[in-house]
Motif scaffolding. Structure first.
Motif, PDB file in Angstrom:
ATOM      1  N   VAL A 121     -21.295  29.877 -41.806  1.00 53.85           N
ATOM      2  CA  VAL A 121     -20.892  29.172 -40.518  1.00 53.85           C
ATOM      3  C   VAL A 121     -20.199  29.855 -39.702  1.00 53.85           C
ATOM      4  O   VAL A 121     -20.503  29.925 -38.403  1.00 53.85           O
ATOM      5  N   LEU A 122     -19.217  30.636 -40.020  1.00 58.04           N
ATOM      6  CA  LEU A 122     -18.388  31.313 -39.166  1.00 58.04           C
ATOM      7  C   LEU A 122     -18.901  32.657 -38.372  1.00 58.04           C
ATOM      8  O   LEU A 122     -18.672  32.941 -37.298  1.00 58.04           O
ATOM      9  N   GLU A 123     -20.122  33.203 -39.268  1.00 57.75           N
ATOM     10  CA  GLU A 123     -20.656  34.528 -38.724  1.00 57.75           C
ATOM     11  C   GLU A 123     -21.882  34.234 -38.747  1.00 57.75           C
ATOM     12  O   GLU A 123     -22.562  34.804 -39.652  1.00 57.75           O
ATOM     13  N   PRO A 124     -22.664  33.426 -37.951  1.00 57.63           N
ATOM     14  CA  PRO A 124     -24.016  33.034 -38.298  1.00 57.63           C
ATOM     15  C   PRO A 124     -25.048  34.349 -37.956  1.00 57.63           C
ATOM     16  O   PRO A 124     -26.133  34.453 -38.366  1.00 57.63           O
ATOM     17  N   GLN A 125     -24.581  35.201 -36.833  1.00 54.07           N
ATOM     18  CA  GLN A 125     -25.020  36.333 -36.678  1.00 54.07           C
ATOM     19  C   GLN A 125     -24.142  37.592 -36.748  1.00 54.07           C
ATOM     20  O   GLN A 125     -23.056  37.269 -36.644  1.00 54.07           O
ATOM     21  N   VAL A 126     -24.687  38.620 -37.098  1.00 59.45           N
ATOM     22  CA  VAL A 126     -23.992  39.933 -37.366  1.00 59.45           C
ATOM     23  C   VAL A 126     -22.824  40.046 -36.163  1.00 59.45           C
ATOM     24  O   VAL A 126     -23.385  40.368 -35.015  1.00 59.45           O
ATOM     25  N   GLY A 127     -21.649  40.009 -36.421  1.00 59.46           N
ATOM     26  CA  GLY A 127     -20.609  40.149 -35.358  1.00 59.46           C
ATOM     27  C   GLY A 127     -20.432  39.212 -34.317  1.00 59.46           C
ATOM     28  O   GLY A 127     -19.693  39.310 -33.579  1.00 59.46           O
ATOM     29  N   GLN A 128     -21.157  38.038 -34.675  1.00 58.04           N
ATOM     30  CA  GLN A 128     -21.100  37.004 -33.540  1.00 58.04           C
ATOM     31  C   GLN A 128     -20.411  35.849 -34.272  1.00 58.04           C
ATOM     32  O   GLN A 128     -21.071  35.409 -35.513  1.00 58.04           O
ATOM     33  N   TYR A 129     -19.137  35.529 -33.913  1.00 64.83           N
ATOM     34  CA  TYR A 129     -18.420  34.268 -34.706  1.00 64.83           C
ATOM     35  C   TYR A 129     -18.666  33.084 -33.980  1.00 64.83           C
ATOM     36  O   TYR A 129     -18.667  32.925 -32.617  1.00 64.83           O
ATOM     37  N   ASP A 130     -18.487  32.060 -34.936  1.00 67.91           N
ATOM     38  CA  ASP A 130     -18.802  30.772 -34.188  1.00 67.91           C
ATOM     39  C   ASP A 130     -17.351  30.303 -33.722  1.00 67.91           C
ATOM     40  O   ASP A 130     -16.469  29.893 -34.923  1.00 67.91           O
ATOM     41  N   ALA A 131     -17.235  30.071 -32.614  1.00 68.86           N
ATOM     42  CA  ALA A 131     -15.576  29.598 -32.166  1.00 68.86           C
ATOM     43  C   ALA A 131     -15.368  28.218 -32.566  1.00 68.86           C
ATOM     44  O   ALA A 131     -14.352  28.092 -32.703  1.00 68.86           O
ATOM     45  N   ASP A 132     -16.485  27.305 -32.571  1.00 65.31           N
ATOM     46  CA  ASP A 132     -16.387  26.145 -32.854  1.00 65.31           C
ATOM     47  C   ASP A 132     -15.962  25.941 -34.258  1.00 65.31           C
ATOM     48  O   ASP A 132     -14.809  25.139 -34.780  1.00 65.31           O
ATOM     49  N   ALA A 133     -16.449  26.771 -35.120  1.00 60.31           N
ATOM     50  CA  ALA A 133     -16.024  26.778 -36.693  1.00 60.31           C
ATOM     51  C   ALA A 133     -14.531  27.273 -36.740  1.00 60.31           C
ATOM     52  O   ALA A 133     -14.020  26.867 -37.640  1.00 60.31           O
ATOM     53  N   GLU A 134     -14.297  28.162 -36.197  1.00 57.28           N
ATOM     54  CA  GLU A 134     -13.084  28.888 -36.238  1.00 57.28           C
ATOM     55  C   GLU A 134     -11.957  27.900 -35.979  1.00 57.28           C
ATOM     56  O   GLU A 134     -10.979  27.601 -36.595  1.00 57.28           O
ATOM     57  N   ASP A 135     -12.377  27.141 -34.805  1.00 57.30           N
ATOM     58  CA  ASP A 135     -11.576  25.972 -34.336  1.00 57.30           C
ATOM     59  C   ASP A 135     -11.197  24.819 -35.293  1.00 57.30           C
ATOM     60  O   ASP A 135     -10.367  24.014 -35.607  1.00 57.30           O
ATOM     61  N   ARG A 136     -12.559  24.582 -36.089  1.00 58.22           N
ATOM     62  CA  ARG A 136     -12.711  23.595 -37.110  1.00 58.22           C
ATOM     63  C   ARG A 136     -11.461  23.925 -38.208  1.00 58.22           C
ATOM     64  O   ARG A 136     -10.727  23.040 -38.743  1.00 58.22           O
ATOM     65  N   LEU A 137     -11.436  25.246 -38.534  1.00 57.02           N
ATOM     66  CA  LEU A 137     -10.540  25.726 -39.629  1.00 57.02           C
ATOM     67  C   LEU A 137      -9.195  25.628 -39.021  1.00 57.02           C
ATOM     68  O   LEU A 137      -8.374  25.195 -40.047  1.00 57.02           O
ATOM     69  N   GLY A 138      -8.999  25.708 -37.696  1.00 51.89           N
ATOM     70  CA  GLY A 138      -7.599  25.605 -36.954  1.00 51.89           C
ATOM     71  C   GLY A 138      -7.230  24.184 -37.199  1.00 51.89           C
ATOM     72  O   GLY A 138      -6.036  23.919 -37.406  1.00 51.89           O
ATOM     73  N   ASP A 139      -8.260  23.272 -36.996  1.00 47.21           N
ATOM     74  CA  ASP A 139      -7.873  21.898 -36.960  1.00 47.21           C
ATOM     75  C   ASP A 139      -7.592  21.403 -38.300  1.00 47.21           C
ATOM     76  O   ASP A 139      -6.606  20.510 -38.562  1.00 47.21           O
ATOM     77  N   LEU A 140      -8.182  22.104 -39.322  1.00 48.43           N
ATOM     78  CA  LEU A 140      -7.920  21.624 -40.757  1.00 48.43           C
ATOM     79  C   LEU A 140      -6.480  22.081 -41.091  1.00 48.43           C
ATOM     80  O   LEU A 140      -5.509  21.295 -41.620  1.00 48.43           O
ATOM     81  N   LEU A 141      -6.144  23.205 -40.654  1.00 48.91           N
ATOM     82  CA  LEU A 141      -4.761  23.840 -40.832  1.00 48.91           C
ATOM     83  C   LEU A 141      -3.518  23.029 -40.049  1.00 48.91           C
ATOM     84  O   LEU A 141      -2.633  22.646 -40.703  1.00 48.91           O
ATOM     85  N   ALA A 142      -3.817  22.528 -38.884  1.00 48.61           N
ATOM     86  CA  ALA A 142      -3.094  21.505 -38.116  1.00 48.61           C
ATOM     87  C   ALA A 142      -2.987  20.391 -38.957  1.00 48.61           C
ATOM     88  O   ALA A 142      -1.896  19.619 -38.729  1.00 48.61           O
ATOM     89  N   ALA A 143      -3.997  19.779 -39.278  1.00 50.32           N
ATOM     90  CA  ALA A 143      -4.200  18.236 -39.938  1.00 50.32           C
ATOM     91  C   ALA A 143      -3.190  18.602 -41.274  1.00 50.32           C
ATOM     92  O   ALA A 143      -2.232  17.722 -41.585  1.00 50.32           O
ATOM     93  N   ALA A 144      -3.337  19.647 -41.989  1.00 50.07           N
ATOM     94  CA  ALA A 144      -2.299  20.041 -43.227  1.00 50.07           C
ATOM     95  C   ALA A 144      -1.113  19.897 -42.743  1.00 50.07           C
ATOM     96  O   ALA A 144      -0.229  19.262 -43.598  1.00 50.07           O
ATOM     97  N   LYS A 145      -0.837  20.692 -41.626  1.00 49.68           N
ATOM     98  CA  LYS A 145       0.646  20.691 -41.289  1.00 49.68           C
ATOM     99  C   LYS A 145       1.345  19.623 -41.020  1.00 49.68           C
ATOM    100  O   LYS A 145       2.408  19.282 -41.110  1.00 49.68           O
TER     101      LYS A 145
END
Lengths: 389, 662
Positions: B90-114
């Protein structure tokens, strides 16, 4: 090619001798010469199963079947490995289905298929499989035990108990208990001629015991009669008579002989056994049976089956906790006692302990299939068929 | 099933000299709800929070749900760690291209945990069968474990995420992978290379935070033949992890009594060396067992972890996986099936157990109380690592588990050591059914015994090393081979505990025929051939068992092993350990009760765990007079005034008592 055959034969020989470690090494030597011989993988699967190394057995049996899909011994090893490992019932069902097609007369395949279905909660299919097994062999004890368990789940203990007893009757271990209590050894190769038996009480009773063990009821009856002609109050001879009547379904006569014997020697284990078994067969006499088996347990407490007989009587009295304890003791004394395992499973079910009940049924299958030694039969048939071709 | 047995107020008449113990007579007052710490900071409890809870969901649904309610419930149950799984796909759907939304989702998860005061273990490369987290369409089926290009891509991903979230206080540790991912490695070198590359990549960006490799060395070697110990040593934390295949191999059977209840702590002890270890993946593997059995098993595993030096514990899954409506369920190799809540989110009884355990664990201050040092060890022979066709690598762990169980039943504080380990910290060694030890190991054993250590060695088949005669004082005459019955006759009563004669059915794979030589024959078989010998060698004692009893129990039926054999084994183990000074400070008369003592300056804390599925009363006997006991969670103290006191325990129950000495 010749080298591979030699290595394989060595492995086979070692495996038949039960030298598991050496046989595995020989198999690997054979594999080093070529890994497309199904028999080597089949042997390895069997050897791994002997060591209870199920993942390895699954791997080797799968390889054997991939090489030759008609290799029935490999199916057997694969199915048993799945069942003994547990938790892989879907694969197990497929394998036993396959084996029952490759070897349609193999009773065990149907019994195992039923157990795999039951573990996967396909109860109707399970019952069908066990019935099919009984069509092939009406004396198949484990299929009957399983039907008893199914009956217990559906209809309760009152209706299941006769099935348990019926299975027990099919189980040869009950006769073995009597002869163990009697203390007789192996049956001679030749028939016993009462006229040639030494004319002493001890010799005649010993020979009568052997004749009974050999199912030669006429010779046994003659020998017992000779003893009773000399002393009508011989308790041991009366107990043998009781057993002989029991084998002929003459319950009243058996009971009379056993009671007469016990009136002369209240602690005679063989007479206690006969009386207990007669009581247990009669509806409504479970309390009597339990009392007799308690007395027998005091006399022969190291015999697993004595506790099983007691437990079955206690089940009939709906004293499940006491029955469970007696079954547990039976399993402790003889982990391979299939009857004790199924009984314990039944008492677990009455307490709602389904996982433990399932475990006991699996262990019963484990010991029963180990005892049968079917692998070599199928393996030799396969090798024989190959030689014919 | 009750969780704890309440302490009772006792009479003041002392039971002297370790004699008959007495149960306290007056009923205890109810345990008051304490106002102490909610969680134990030094013993965190965690749970795996999987990205997908529904078999029909797509990989793109990775953490697609709102975690708020779940995290609130997790925190409410005093769980402090959540494991989050990164999806490379999910995070790297194409070589070297990262999914910003997915990164944000991980960030949201960490924020929710916090926001719920939770910490996260972020796992980078995990297989879970459903979320296809490492199944990259652009990877063209190359192996992410060994392919240099993919490893470079992994490094880029990891550095990117660590760089973004390194300042995030909710991250407790970075974890490189999970058990299923590591099972794909085929050599130690490949694992070492991969682990070092990823660890160094993280260290470049985040030099402070804990990094975990997360593979259990014992289960991995069993699964893949790869010995991960060297690789694990390069990390700050280790894990122990009972996998479904390992359970099927080592302790397949009922979960609430017998060997299965010792397996978690056995693997924990096997993983414990120089770094702290998380007891990971606690939980059941299939839906075959009832919720009551599940709760009982998890309770046992949790207490086992705390009582055996784990540095924390993580539970297998928060919520049951919603599977397609098909039967039968099968044992899931990826262990993603069974959670603490059902598919609707309703808590199962096991979750209440976790909360109760957390409450008890919170009251154990590990800065004040230290576990009693283990001076006894089960020695895992090097032959355990031998590959097929040698079967010793398959037999050895099972034998070691049985030896470990016997030592626990004898209440000996015991751990695991390996052939080649430094033995200086031990007073007693148990070497179960080893077929062969190396020459350096024999030399090390000789030195160990000569300087005062005690060793119990059971014959494991094959030829005997000449050192056997020197250390154990017996003349090896050959292997009698298979025996279906074990007979024991006592020649020297009382020398190695209270042993009894017996004849039991037990398949023995070997039986060493030995001459007594210089040793004292303590017990023989029915024909007079020595079964158990004792030899004084230097300052120590060497005990030889002529039959591989541990292996015989393991290979026959551990759940129905004859009582007489188990009693013989634990009596010998216990007697030898006690005589060597490796015995327990708090003794116990109930084999099924496991004891763990945490010693403090002002008093001790003792944990008692019932490994039986039925109620027992354990009589505990201390070396000093116990003035009073009190449940660790609080409540009224019960006066004892004796060295011994009774502790009633329900089926699979545990109790933690604070002891004050008089």
């Amino acid at each position: 090619m010749a080298g591979r055959s030699t290595a394989l034969l060595t492995a086979e020989e070692l495996a038949r001798q039960g030298a598991v470690s050496a046989a595995v090494e020989a198999c690997y030597e054979a594999l080093a010469l070529g890994d497309r011989e199904p028999r080597i993988h089949g042997l390895l699967a069997h050897l791994m199963l002997e060591g209870d190394f199920y993942d390895q057995a699954i791997s080797e049996a799968t390889k054997a079947i991939e090489i030759d899909p008609d290799f029935s011994a490999a199916y057997l090893a694969l199915g048993l490995a799945y069942d003994r490992r547990g938790g892989m019932w879907d694969q197990s069902v497929l394998v036993w289905h396959e084996l029952s097609e490759v070897a349609p007369d193999l009773v065990t395949a149907h019994v195992q298929l039923g157990e795999a279905y039951a573990a996967a909660t396909f109860e109707d299919e399970a019952v069908e499989s066990w019935k099919r097994a009984l069509e092939l062999d009406p004396k198949e004890a484990r299929a009957t035990y399983n039907l008893a368990i199914a009956s217990l789940k559906r209809e309760g203990m009152a209706l299941a108990l006769p099935l348990f007893r019926q299975a027990g009757e099919l189980d040869p271990s009950q006769d073995e208990l009597f002869f163990s209590l009697l203390g007789v050894g192996a049956v001679p190769d030749h028939p016993i001629d009462p006229a040639k038996v030494k004319p002493t009480r001890t010799a005649r009773l010993g020979a009568a015991g052997l004749a009974l063990k050999a199912d030669d009821l006429f010779a046994a009856a003659d020998l017992v009669r000779m003893v009773l002609d000399e002393d009508p109050d011989d308790p041991e001879a009366l107990a043998l008579s009781a057993y002989a009547y029991l084998k002929q379904e003459a319950a009243n006569e058996s009971m009379a002989c056993a009671m007469r014997s016990l009136s002369l020697d209240p602690e005679l284990a063989t007479a206690l056994y006969c009386l207990g078994v007669v009581y247990a067969r009669r509806t409504g006499l479970n309390r009597h049976a339990a009392r007799v088996f308690i007395a027998l347990a005091k006399r022969a407490g190291t015999q697993a089956l004595v506790h099983v007989l007691l437990a079955e009587s206690l089940l009939g009295l709906q004293r499940f906790e006491a029955a469970s304890k007696a079954y547990r003791l039976g399993v402790r004394l003889d982990p391979a006692c299939v009857r004790a395992r199924f009984g314990l499973a039944a008492s677990h079910l009455t307490e709602g302990r389904h996982a433990e009940a399932q475990w006991e049924i699996r262990r019963a299958a484990y010991y029963d299939t180990k005892r049968q030694g079917l692998f070599w039969r199928l393996y030799d048939e396969y090798v024989g068929a190959g030689d014919d071709e | 099933m009750s969780e704890t047995a309440k302490p009772k107020t006792g009479t003041k008449s002392a039971a002297k000299g370790g004699g008959a113990a007495r149960n306290a007579k007056q009923a205890a007052k109810p345990v008051a709800e304490e106002t102490g710490p909610l969680r134990n900071q030094l013993f965190p409890i965690g749970v795996d929070y999987y990205p997908i809870d529904d078999e029909k969901a797509s990989f793109s649904d990775w953490y697609g749900r709102d975690p708020e309610a779940d995290f609130a419930a997790i925190a409410e149950h005093r769980i402090s760690l959540v494991r989050l799984f990164v999806s490379w796909k999910v995070l790297e759907p194409q070589v070297g291209q990262y999914d910003a939304d997915a990164e944000d989702r991980l960030g949201d998860l960490l924020a929710a945990a916090k926001s719920h005061d939770l910490k996260a273990i972020v796992t980078f490369f995990a297989d879970d069968r459903l979320a296809e987290m490492n199944e990259l369409p652009w990877a063209k089926k190359r192996d992410p474990r060994t392919d240099d290009y993919l490893i470079q891509r992994e490094i880029s991903l990891v550095q990117r995420l660590v760089n973004r979230f390194r300042a995030e206080g909710a991250v407790w540790a970075w974890e490189l992978g999970n058990e299923a991912f590591f099972a794909g490695f085929e050599s130690e070198d490949a694992l070492q290379k991969w682990a070092t590359a990823l660890r160094d990549a993280i260290r470049e960006v985040d030099s402070a935070r804990t990094i975990i490799l997360a593979c259990d060395p014992e289960t991995l070697v069993r699964e893949s033949g790869v010995d991960a110990r060297v690789a694990i040593d390069g990390f700050e934390y280790g894990v122990s992890h009972v996998t479904a295949p390992y359970r099927a191999y080592a302790a397949e059977g009922p979960l609430t009594y017998g060997p299965a209840t010792y397996l978690d702590s056995f693997l924990l002890r096997a993983a414990l060396r120089d770094i702290p270890v998380l007891a990971d993946g606690v939980g059941i593997h299939s839906l075959e067992v009832s919720v009551a059995e599940e709760a009982a098993y998890v309770r046992t595993a949790l207490y086992s972890a705390l009582m055996n030096r784990a540095s924390g514990v993580t539970l297998r899954r928060w919520r049951d996986l919603e599977t397609e409506k098909r039967e039968p369920y099968f044992c899931d190799p990826y262990e993603v099936l069974v959670g603490l809540n059902d598919v609707t989110g309703e808590p199962k009884p096991v979750l209440a157990e976790v909360k109760k355990f957390a409450r008890v664990a919170a009251r154990l201050d590990l800065r004040v109380y230290a576990p009693q040092p283990e001076r006894a060890a089960v020695l895992v022979p090097a032959e355990r690592y031998e590959p097929l066709p040698s079967l010793t690598g398959l037999y050895a762990p099972r034998s070691c588990l049985q030896a470990y169980t016997a030592a626990k039943e004898a209440h000996v504080p015991v751990t695991l050591a390996r052939e080649g380990d430094e033995l200086g910290s031990f007073m007693t060694l148990f070497i179960p059914s080893a077929a062969r030890l190396s020459a350096p190991m024999w030399a090390s054993l000789a030195s160990f015994v000569q300087s005062g250590g005690s060793v119990v060695l059971s014959y494991g088949g094959g030829d005997a090393d000449p050192a056997l005669r020197e250390i154990f004082g017996v003349d090896f005459l050959g292997d009698h081979g298979v025996r279906p019955v074990l007979s024991c006759r006592i020649a020297q009563p009382g020398l190695l505990g209270d042993l009894s004669a017996f004849d039991v059915r037990l398949d023995l794979p070997h039986y060493a025929l030995v001459g007594g030589g210089m040793s004292t024959v303590v017990a023989t078989d029915a024909t007079g051939s020595p079964l158990l010998t004792l030899n004084q060698y230097g300052q120590g004692k060497a005990i030889f068992l002529a039959a591989p009893l541990e292996r015989a129990i393991a290979q026959s039926d551990p759940w129905a092993a004859p009582d007489a054999v188990r009693t013989l084994l634990r009596t010998v183990y216990g007697s030898v350990a006690r005589a060597a000074g490796a015995g327990p400070v708090i003794d116990c008369d109930e084999p099924n009760a496991e004891i763990a003592l945490f010693q403090g300056e002002a008093g001790d804390v003792v944990f008692v765990l019932n490994h039986a599925a039925e109620s027992v009363t354990a009589t505990l006997t201390a070396e000093r007079v116990v003035a009073s006991v009190v449940d660790i969670r609080g409540g009224a103290a019960a006066e004892v005034g004796a060295r011994a006191f009774g502790v009633p325990l329900g089926a699979n129950a545990a109790v933690a008592l604070r002891l004050a000495y008089g």
